[in-house]
Design a protein around this motif. Structure first.
Motif, PDB file in Angstrom:
ATOM      1  N   TYR A 185      63.675   7.466  14.707  1.00 52.67           N
ATOM      2  CA  TYR A 185      63.819   5.807  14.412  1.00 52.67           C
ATOM      3  C   TYR A 185      64.849   5.240  15.379  1.00 52.67           C
ATOM      4  N   SER A 186      64.239   4.021  15.703  1.00 54.16           N
ATOM      5  CA  SER A 186      64.948   3.427  16.594  1.00 54.16           C
ATOM      6  C   SER A 186      65.278   2.000  16.193  1.00 54.16           C
ATOM      7  N   TYR A 187      66.377   1.210  16.482  1.00 53.75           N
ATOM      8  CA  TYR A 187      66.770  -0.095  15.719  1.00 53.75           C
ATOM      9  C   TYR A 187      67.000  -1.066  16.543  1.00 53.75           C
ATOM     10  N   PHE A 188      66.800  -2.202  16.348  1.00 49.05           N
ATOM     11  CA  PHE A 188      67.018  -3.280  17.096  1.00 49.05           C
ATOM     12  C   PHE A 188      67.575  -4.526  16.332  1.00 49.05           C
ATOM     13  N   GLY A 189      68.665  -5.186  17.041  1.00 52.77           N
ATOM     14  CA  GLY A 189      69.424  -6.101  16.435  1.00 52.77           C
ATOM     15  C   GLY A 189      69.148  -7.524  16.740  1.00 52.77           C
ATOM     16  N   ASN A 190      69.077  -8.571  15.927  1.00 52.37           N
ATOM     17  CA  ASN A 190      69.338 -10.167  16.396  1.00 52.37           C
ATOM     18  C   ASN A 190      70.429 -10.657  15.762  1.00 52.37           C
ATOM     19  N   VAL A 191      71.281 -11.247  16.846  1.00 50.94           N
ATOM     20  CA  VAL A 191      72.556 -11.782  16.432  1.00 50.94           C
ATOM     21  C   VAL A 191      72.929 -12.874  17.349  1.00 50.94           C
ATOM     22  N   ALA A 192      73.739 -13.776  16.768  1.00 54.48           N
ATOM     23  CA  ALA A 192      74.244 -14.985  17.902  1.00 54.48           C
ATOM     24  C   ALA A 192      75.812 -14.803  17.617  1.00 54.48           C
ATOM     25  N   ILE A 193      76.333 -14.879  18.736  1.00 54.67           N
ATOM     26  CA  ILE A 193      77.823 -14.592  18.950  1.00 54.67           C
ATOM     27  C   ILE A 193      78.481 -16.030  19.383  1.00 54.67           C
ATOM     28  N   GLY A 194      79.476 -16.589  18.508  1.00 58.91           N
ATOM     29  CA  GLY A 194      79.857 -17.884  18.930  1.00 58.91           C
ATOM     30  C   GLY A 194      80.986 -17.376  20.091  1.00 58.91           C
ATOM     31  N   LEU A 195      81.303 -18.336  20.997  1.00 64.99           N
ATOM     32  CA  LEU A 195      82.202 -17.982  22.150  1.00 64.99           C
ATOM     33  C   LEU A 195      83.475 -18.962  21.901  1.00 64.99           C
ATOM     34  N   CYS A 196      83.341 -20.179  22.289  1.00 60.00           N
ATOM     35  CA  CYS A 196      84.341 -21.283  22.379  1.00 60.00           C
ATOM     36  C   CYS A 196      83.836 -22.627  22.351  1.00 60.00           C
ATOM     37  N   GLU A 197      84.695 -23.652  22.493  1.00 60.44           N
ATOM     38  CA  GLU A 197      84.571 -25.042  22.659  1.00 60.44           C
ATOM     39  C   GLU A 197      83.803 -25.211  23.636  1.00 60.44           C
ATOM     40  N   ARG A 249      76.066 -27.415  17.438  1.00 62.15           N
ATOM     41  CA  ARG A 249      76.478 -28.531  18.434  1.00 62.15           C
ATOM     42  C   ARG A 249      78.012 -28.435  18.635  1.00 62.15           C
ATOM     43  N   GLY A 250      78.468 -28.510  19.996  1.00 65.69           N
ATOM     44  CA  GLY A 250      80.001 -28.553  20.375  1.00 65.69           C
ATOM     45  C   GLY A 250      80.317 -27.016  20.355  1.00 65.69           C
ATOM     46  N   LEU A 251      79.560 -26.038  20.174  1.00 71.64           N
ATOM     47  CA  LEU A 251      79.969 -24.464  20.413  1.00 71.64           C
ATOM     48  C   LEU A 251      79.267 -23.737  21.208  1.00 71.64           C
ATOM     49  N   ALA A 252      79.794 -23.173  22.278  1.00 71.49           N
ATOM     50  CA  ALA A 252      79.036 -22.490  23.175  1.00 71.49           C
ATOM     51  C   ALA A 252      78.800 -21.117  22.660  1.00 71.49           C
ATOM     52  N   TYR A 253      77.689 -20.385  22.602  1.00 71.08           N
ATOM     53  CA  TYR A 253      77.169 -19.363  22.092  1.00 71.08           C
ATOM     54  C   TYR A 253      76.184 -18.815  22.897  1.00 71.08           C
ATOM     55  N   VAL A 254      75.688 -17.219  22.509  1.00 76.01           N
ATOM     56  CA  VAL A 254      74.698 -16.744  22.874  1.00 76.01           C
ATOM     57  C   VAL A 254      73.876 -15.942  21.930  1.00 76.01           C
ATOM     58  N   VAL A 255      72.748 -15.881  22.297  1.00 76.46           N
ATOM     59  CA  VAL A 255      71.666 -15.152  21.245  1.00 76.46           C
ATOM     60  C   VAL A 255      71.174 -14.016  21.702  1.00 76.46           C
ATOM     61  N   PHE A 256      71.011 -12.961  20.998  1.00 78.85           N
ATOM     62  CA  PHE A 256      70.564 -11.560  21.485  1.00 78.85           C
ATOM     63  C   PHE A 256      69.470 -11.369  20.515  1.00 78.85           C
ATOM     64  N   GLU A 257      68.253 -11.047  21.122  1.00 80.46           N
ATOM     65  CA  GLU A 257      67.061 -10.761  20.655  1.00 80.46           C
ATOM     66  C   GLU A 257      66.614  -9.575  20.716  1.00 80.46           C
ATOM     67  N   ARG A 258      66.486  -8.951  19.612  1.00 83.68           N
ATOM     68  CA  ARG A 258      66.047  -7.386  19.868  1.00 83.68           C
ATOM     69  C   ARG A 258      66.762  -6.631  20.728  1.00 83.68           C
ATOM     70  N   LEU A 259      68.048  -6.438  20.587  1.00 86.06           N
ATOM     71  CA  LEU A 259      68.977  -5.864  21.348  1.00 86.06           C
ATOM     72  C   LEU A 259      68.717  -4.451  20.909  1.00 86.06           C
ATOM     73  N   ALA A 260      68.362  -3.408  21.792  1.00 86.46           N
ATOM     74  CA  ALA A 260      68.336  -2.252  21.519  1.00 86.46           C
ATOM     75  C   ALA A 260      69.762  -1.400  21.117  1.00 86.46           C
ATOM     76  N   LEU A 261      69.671  -0.700  20.029  1.00 84.21           N
ATOM     77  CA  LEU A 261      71.152  -0.588  19.374  1.00 84.21           C
ATOM     78  C   LEU A 261      71.380   1.245  19.632  1.00 84.21           C
ATOM     79  N   GLU A 262      70.298   1.732  20.084  1.00 76.85           N
ATOM     80  CA  GLU A 262      70.736   3.256  20.241  1.00 76.85           C
ATOM     81  C   GLU A 262      71.944   3.529  21.036  1.00 76.85           C
ATOM     82  N   ARG A 263      72.136   2.869  22.021  1.00 74.11           N
ATOM     83  CA  ARG A 263      73.205   3.006  23.227  1.00 74.11           C
ATOM     84  C   ARG A 263      74.537   2.957  22.511  1.00 74.11           C
TER      85      ARG A 263
END
Length: 221
Positions: free
Chosen positions: A109-121, A172-186
């Motif tokens: 089995y392999s797993y993948f994650g979708n997640v948004a990470i908030g950073l700063c103003e 809006r007003g928040l800098a963030y990054v989105v990871f789509e289908r991030l391989a999690l085995e590592r």
């Protein structure tokens, strides 16, 4: 069953064609053929499964945590602001069991994650580097989208697809990054701790500077 039957048949045919020696060879050949048939018919295939997650494991997310404000360049540890259940993929490989029977089927089995990470103003100028559990990752190897945090940014298409049209916040007003289908085995099949090197120029002068030219050996710029 097939082994005994084919041994008898092989022995009879071998004896007719080659005498006692032919009978011995025919019995041996019949036994091999019968054993292969018995294995294919009566030897069940064993099935094994690799490690499988029972629940998603998400990195730390503090409710009510303050939003950092960056001046210049700084490394920021992000907070999870959105995520989905892990996506699971399985791959089955057959090992052994020549001749069509027996053997082992191993499912991994392999797993993948979708997640948004908030950073700063925001707004920020961009993100230079990204670390996962303290190890810098190559951004070209992953599907990553950076939102600079201005007041006109729209919702991320993945978040909107999961939440439904009109139900996804634009942050809006928040800098963030989105990871789509991030391989999690590592990272042990979990969302790693994400931190980013954020660039945020302040003031008109810094925004106006597009490049710096250094004259080698002249101590001037």
């Amino acid at each position: 069953m097939a082994t005994i039957l084919l041994q008898s048949v092989g022995s009879a045919l071998g004896g007719m064609l080659g005498g006692p020696v032919g009978a011995i060879l025919g019995r041996a050949a019949g036994g091999l053929a019968g054993a292969a048939i018995d294995t294919a018919l009566f030897s069940p295939t064993q099935k094994r499964e690799g490690p499988r997650l029972g629940a998603s494991r998400i990195m730390e997310a503090d409710e009510g945590a303050g939003i950092p404000r960056v001046y210049g360049t700084a490394r920021i540890a992000g907070q999870v602001i959105w995520g989905t259940r892990f996506e699971e993929e399985s791959e089955t490989e057959r090992q052994g069991g020549k001749g069509g029977g027996g053997g082992v089927e191993v499912t991994r089995y392999s797993y993948f994650g979708n997640v948004a990470i908030g950073l700063c103003e925001g707004p920020i100028a961009g993100i230079r580097r990204i670390w996962a559990d303290g190890e810098e990752i190559d951004q070209a190897d992953h599907q990553i989208r950076v939102y600079r945090g201005d007041e006109t940014q729209g919702p991320d298409p993945l978040i909107e697809a999961k939440q439904g049209t009109g139900n996804a916040p634009a942050y809006r007003g928040l800098a963030y990054v989105v990871f789509e289908r991030l391989a999690l085995e590592r990272w042990g099949n979990r969302i790693p701790q994400i931190s980013c090197e954020v660039l945020r120029p302040i003031g008109d002068l810094e925004r106006a500077i597009e490049a710096v030219t250094i004259i080698p050996g002249a101590s001037e710029h």
